[in-house]
Design an enzyme around this catalytic site. Sequence first.
Site, PDB file in Angstrom:
ATOM      1  N   ALA A   1       1.933 -11.467  -2.409  1.00  0.00           N
ATOM      2  CA  ALA A   1       0.751 -11.795  -1.606  1.00  0.00           C
ATOM      3  C   ALA A   1       0.944 -11.145  -0.235  1.00  0.00           C
ATOM      4  CB  ALA A   1       0.597 -13.302  -1.462  1.00  0.00           C
ATOM      5  N   LYS A   2      -0.077 -11.063   0.528  1.00  0.00           N
ATOM      6  CA  LYS A   2       0.025 -10.539   1.897  1.00  0.00           C
ATOM      7  C   LYS A   2      -1.206 -10.968   2.669  1.00  0.00           C
ATOM      8  CE  LYS A   2       2.928  -8.012   4.283  1.00  0.00           C
ATOM      9  NZ  LYS A   2       4.388  -7.964   4.094  1.00  0.00           N
ATOM     10  N   GLY A   3      -1.079 -11.043   3.981  1.00  0.00           N
ATOM     11  CA  GLY A   3      -2.224 -11.414   4.798  1.00  0.00           C
ATOM     12  C   GLY A   3      -2.140 -10.760   6.161  1.00  0.00           C
TER      13      GLY A   3
END
Length: 444
Positions: A116-118
Amino acid sequence: MNDTRPASGCEGEDLSPIHVSQEQFRRATTHLKGLKKGLLDFLSYPKRTISVCFPIEMEDESVTTFHGYRVLHNSIMGPGKGGIRYHPCVNEGEVTALALLMTWKCALMRIPFSGAKGGVACDPKQLSQTELRRITRRFISELGDNIGPHTDIPAPDLYTNAQTMAWIFDTYDMMHPGRNNRPVVTGKPLELGGSPGREDATARGCLIAAERFLSLAGMPELGGLDGARVAIQGFGQVGAHAARLFREAGASITAVSDSQGGIASSDGTSLDVTQVLAWKREHGTVVGMPGTQSLTNQGLLELPCDILIPAAMGNQITQENAPRIQARLVVEAANRPVSPEADDILTARGIPLLPDILANAGGVAVSYFEWVQNIENQEWHLDEVNRKLREKMVAATDAVVARWRQLPAAGDSPPSLCTDLRTAALVEAIERVANITLKRGIWP
Ligand code: NAD
């Protein structure tokens, strides 16, 4: 300077994060022929992309609109795991590419998380601590239950730190009172359930991977770290700790840089890392430290050295400057600092490169240890954390080197190119994720 840097001087090189990610994936999958039809296609897409837009009241009482993203690649191996970055160039494509990278990293490290990444598009250098805290709280509240201890677990990345993680924890805890919410985010301050060893874990992982690779690869001109000349681009959380740890391991830190420029030792001996840290703390940059020569960031990358560690931004080594790299080994502490075309050039020139999904995986490994400690309400001793990190890094490096030795050149590579370590690492990781997917069975 950043991940969307135009391909200056190198016509035709597409440096967009999505293109780079797809090209690296394509190269690896040429070695994965026997898999179930369509499976690799599925693995190349994100499961969920959240895009939010929110207002923040600034210190001067004006209102500014911010755009934030959180991408979950999939949940095949467990909850999502990945950093949150604050940078003007954050966009959906970059965050998606980095989420995929996290999946391969977790698979390579045998960590039960998915990628995941944000990020929020903003310039943290222009924002006060109060504004950063408001942005963080509002962003996390916009994400709502799409993050959580068993769904998706953020961590620090570019221009976010333990303080940012403390605000994330506090916001989530306010929204979900009455339960143990510590495992919702990693990279927290120690007193909020952070893990001993998390702060320098990424740099320590780089060191272990480099040491192990040198002991396995048999590079005649570079037997180990003792006396090796090391140049490091980026002097933040990862680069500064890398300078200290490589120095402690006997290497000579000949040059370092940050966003304002670089410095090199003027007499060829090692920089005094403690003094550079003190200078940076006082002046906000490494540039101008007495007794050093100034150089540009480009100049740092092209210095003759044994080990070059890009520890700043993406797309720093491209087809434009790869022919001028004079390092014997490149260790990717940053995410995606080297483009696919540059990979080819370095491989053809016989310069091995330890790829990001291996070299900087120490951070996610200790993030995983933090999550386990939080769930068990335990605190491990630093020695235990570092021992477990070493075990994971050594096992992953061994697996990559073993793959590297097995793989033939990719079908469409020029005959001069043997497969590079990045492709070997991705083949190992993608195959593991594909096998887990098939073992679970495709729903329904
Ligand atoms: P950071 O914000 O603490 O430091 C970034 C450093 O890079 C700063 O010193 C900044 O001045 C410098 N910099 C920015 N632009 C530059 C340029 N053009 N040339 C030279 N230096 C420049 O970030 P960090 O946490 O150290 O992360 C660095 C890289 O490592 C990023 O690519 C990040 O995604 C990757 N990474 C970080 C972790 C982690 O645990 N922090 C884990 C895995 C990967």
